[in-house]
Design an enzyme around this catalytic site. Structure first.
Site, mmCIF file in Angstrom:
data_model
loop_
_atom_site.group_PDB
_atom_site.id
_atom_site.type_symbol
_atom_site.label_atom_id
_atom_site.label_comp_id
_atom_site.label_asym_id
_atom_site.label_seq_id
_atom_site.Cartn_x
_atom_site.Cartn_y
_atom_site.Cartn_z
ATOM 1 N N ASP A 4 -9.897 5.061 -7.223
ATOM 2 C CA ASP A 4 -10.370 4.124 -6.188
ATOM 3 C C ASP A 4 -11.790 4.493 -5.773
ATOM 4 O O ASP A 4 -12.203 5.646 -5.906
ATOM 5 C CB ASP A 4 -9.446 4.138 -4.959
ATOM 6 C CG ASP A 4 -9.594 2.860 -4.138
ATOM 7 O OD1 ASP A 4 -8.710 1.985 -4.230
ATOM 8 O OD2 ASP A 4 -10.604 2.729 -3.406
ATOM 9 N N LYS A 36 -3.866 -7.769 -9.897
ATOM 10 C CA LYS A 36 -3.959 -8.794 -8.855
ATOM 11 C C LYS A 36 -4.968 -9.857 -9.295
ATOM 12 O O LYS A 36 -5.969 -9.560 -9.935
ATOM 13 C CB LYS A 36 -4.439 -8.147 -7.560
ATOM 14 C CG LYS A 36 -4.254 -9.093 -6.381
ATOM 15 C CD LYS A 36 -5.083 -8.794 -5.173
ATOM 16 C CE LYS A 36 -5.011 -7.468 -4.519
ATOM 17 N NZ LYS A 36 -4.047 -7.347 -3.458
HETATM 18 N N1 SAM Z 1 -2.521 -0.663 -4.412
HETATM 19 C C1 SAM Z 1 -3.034 -0.008 -3.241
HETATM 20 C C2 SAM Z 1 -1.865 0.600 -2.508
HETATM 21 O O1 SAM Z 1 -0.746 0.307 -2.874
HETATM 22 O O2 SAM Z 1 -2.079 1.378 -1.585
HETATM 23 C C3 SAM Z 1 -3.770 -0.971 -2.341
HETATM 24 C C4 SAM Z 1 -5.077 -1.409 -2.952
HETATM 25 S S1 SAM Z 1 -6.127 -2.226 -1.822
HETATM 26 C C5 SAM Z 1 -5.374 -3.778 -1.691
HETATM 27 C C6 SAM Z 1 -7.532 -2.584 -2.780
HETATM 28 C C7 SAM Z 1 -8.341 -1.362 -3.177
HETATM 29 O O3 SAM Z 1 -9.312 -1.761 -4.147
HETATM 30 C C8 SAM Z 1 -9.138 -0.745 -2.036
HETATM 31 O O4 SAM Z 1 -8.676 0.550 -1.786
HETATM 32 C C9 SAM Z 1 -10.575 -0.718 -2.562
HETATM 33 O O5 SAM Z 1 -11.276 0.469 -2.245
HETATM 34 C C10 SAM Z 1 -10.354 -0.810 -4.063
HETATM 35 N N2 SAM Z 1 -11.528 -1.267 -4.808
HETATM 36 C C11 SAM Z 1 -12.254 -2.389 -4.589
HETATM 37 N N3 SAM Z 1 -13.275 -2.446 -5.462
HETATM 38 C C12 SAM Z 1 -13.178 -1.340 -6.263
HETATM 39 C C13 SAM Z 1 -13.949 -0.835 -7.341
HETATM 40 N N4 SAM Z 1 -15.022 -1.488 -7.789
HETATM 41 N N5 SAM Z 1 -13.579 0.331 -7.920
HETATM 42 C C14 SAM Z 1 -12.501 1.012 -7.448
HETATM 43 N N6 SAM Z 1 -11.737 0.578 -6.428
HETATM 44 C C15 SAM Z 1 -12.065 -0.578 -5.835
#
Ligand code: SAM
Length: 379
Positions: A128, A215
């Site tokens: 992440d 997603k």
């Molecule tokens: N699946 C996770 C859980 O069960 O706890 C929740 C994920 S949350 C909905 C979306 C995540 O996508 C965030 O933590 C955000 O930091 C990450 N994210 C967004 N853009 C990203 C990127 N370019 N690289 C890595 N992570 C990313």
């Protein structure tokens, strides 16, 4: 919204805290697993190496840890219940010789009393942008999945001794979401970029036959993405878990049977898919003829082609996958407001965000004297 009223309006938010999940998203993965047997309960050796992209705060990684490392089972329980209901219906059908319609389900060779064991040789890597609180047995990386330096990091984490020829993985999951701006087209565009970044990483590490779950926001041109996924997976389904609000554009693509085609030199799938489309056009349609050719005064030859949409024909690269609502119908409805039981105590979230991107902005605003600043006028 206060914790207590959120408990009322979001049953999964409340349940996540009660069941010790770091986020309500855990239920989405569990419900997708119930439908698709993501974790291969029939042959656990088929699912031991997994990559969790965009994993913070870590509830999907918690599900992976509980199923693969500790040997618990969520989807398996649902399968057992489904089979029991099926058997019961069959019994009633035989007893009454009724014309009760019993749907066929694929039977799994698992019984209620089989104790699942932790799986051997489990390897889970979670990535992440944000730091993620550690989880036993899971390698966590703080990296941007859209950045080219992340692929070598992931390969190294998967096989520290021999990163140049790593053992492939069985499953890649991605719950990536941008910070939503509210501008739908922009949010959908960024989400699609995250999906392609996740797919690009998945294609570097998945074994042939492996699975990919990600997603997706169902925007206007989402069928182009489905078509591209269908170029590299045998089966693509769109899943909407019951814990994902019906009112939200969110859904998940569940891609099964990775075909293992090699990446293009430029590392993109898009060019491959366009080639596929070109193939379709060559086989099924007349090659496009220029509609008009005009030599401009500045010497540039302007050629315009007929637009297939003008003829009310779908462009050849579009493909619509099956859509499946998953999660038991008796499960909580994420769009409903429930009465809280008497004496309900609202719990704190299990794992507050470690370093959320909005934290710095809030601190800056506080330092400047709040939304109205030191002058008292709104900024
Ligand atoms: N699946 C996770 C859980 O069960 O706890 C929740 C994920 S949350 C909905 C979306 C995540 O996508 C965030 O933590 C955000 O930091 C990450 N994210 C967004 N853009 C990203 C990127 N370019 N690289 C890595 N992570 C990313």
């Amino acid at each position: 919204m206060g914790k207590s009223s959120k408990d009322k309006r979001d049953a999964y938010y409340r349940l996540a805290k009660e069941q010790n999940w770091r986020a309500r998203s855990a239920f989405k993965l569990i419900q997708i697993d119930e439908q698709f047997d993501l974790f291969s309960y029939q042959d656990p050796s088929q699912c031991t190496r997994v990559v969790d992209l965009c994993a913070a705060p870590g509830s999907w990684s918690q599900v992976l840890s509980r199923v693969l490392i500790k040997g618990e089972s969520f989807g398996r329980r649902a399968w057992v219940d489904k089979m029991k209901r099926h058997e019961e219906l069959k019994r009633r059908q035989d007893k009454d010789s009724s014309d009760l319609d019993v749907p066929e389900i694929s039977t799994l060779d698992i019984s209620d009393d089989t104790e699942l064991q932790p799986r051997p040789n489990v390897h889970i890597v979670a990535i992440d942008l944000q730091p993620m609180a550690p989880l036993a047995g899971i390698t966590t990386l703080k990296a941007d999945i859209t950045h080219p330096t992340t692929a070598p990091l992931l390969l190294k984490a998967l096989n520290p001794d021999n990163p140049s020829s790593p053992e492939p993985v069985d499953l890649v999951i991605s719950d990536g979401a941008p910070d939503v701006t509210g501008l739908h087209d922009l949010d959908i565009y960024i989400q699609a970029q995250l999906l392609f970044a996740a797919l690009s990483l998945a294609m570097k590490v998945l074994r042939p036959g492996g699975k990919f779950v990600a997603k997706i926001f169902r925007g206007r041109d989402v069928d182009l993405i489905y078509a591209q996924l269908k170029c590299v997976f045998e089966k693509v389904t769109v899943a909407k878990p019951r814990s994902s609000r019906a009112s939200s554009l969110e859904a998940f693509v569940v891609c099964e049977g990775y075909t293992g085609i090699p990446l293009e030199e430029d590392n993109t799938i898009i060019s491959h898919s366009l080639k596929q489309d070109a193939k379709v056009s060559e086989e099924d349609e007349e090659p496009q003829q220029p509609k008009s050719q005009v030599l401009r005064e500045d010497g540039v030859l302007e050629i315009s082609f007929q637009d297939s949409l003008q003829h009310n024909q779908p462009p050849p690269q579009r493909w619509i996958p099956p859509f499946l609502a998953c999660g038991d119908l008796s499960a909580w409805d994420s769009d409903a407001t429930y009465k809280l039981p008497p004496g309900h105590v609202s719990l704190d979230p299990v794992q507050p965000p470690t370093a959320p991107p909005y934290k710095a902005a809030l601190e800056r605003r506080r330092a400047e004297g709040g939304a109205y600043g030191k002058t008292g006028s709104k900024k």
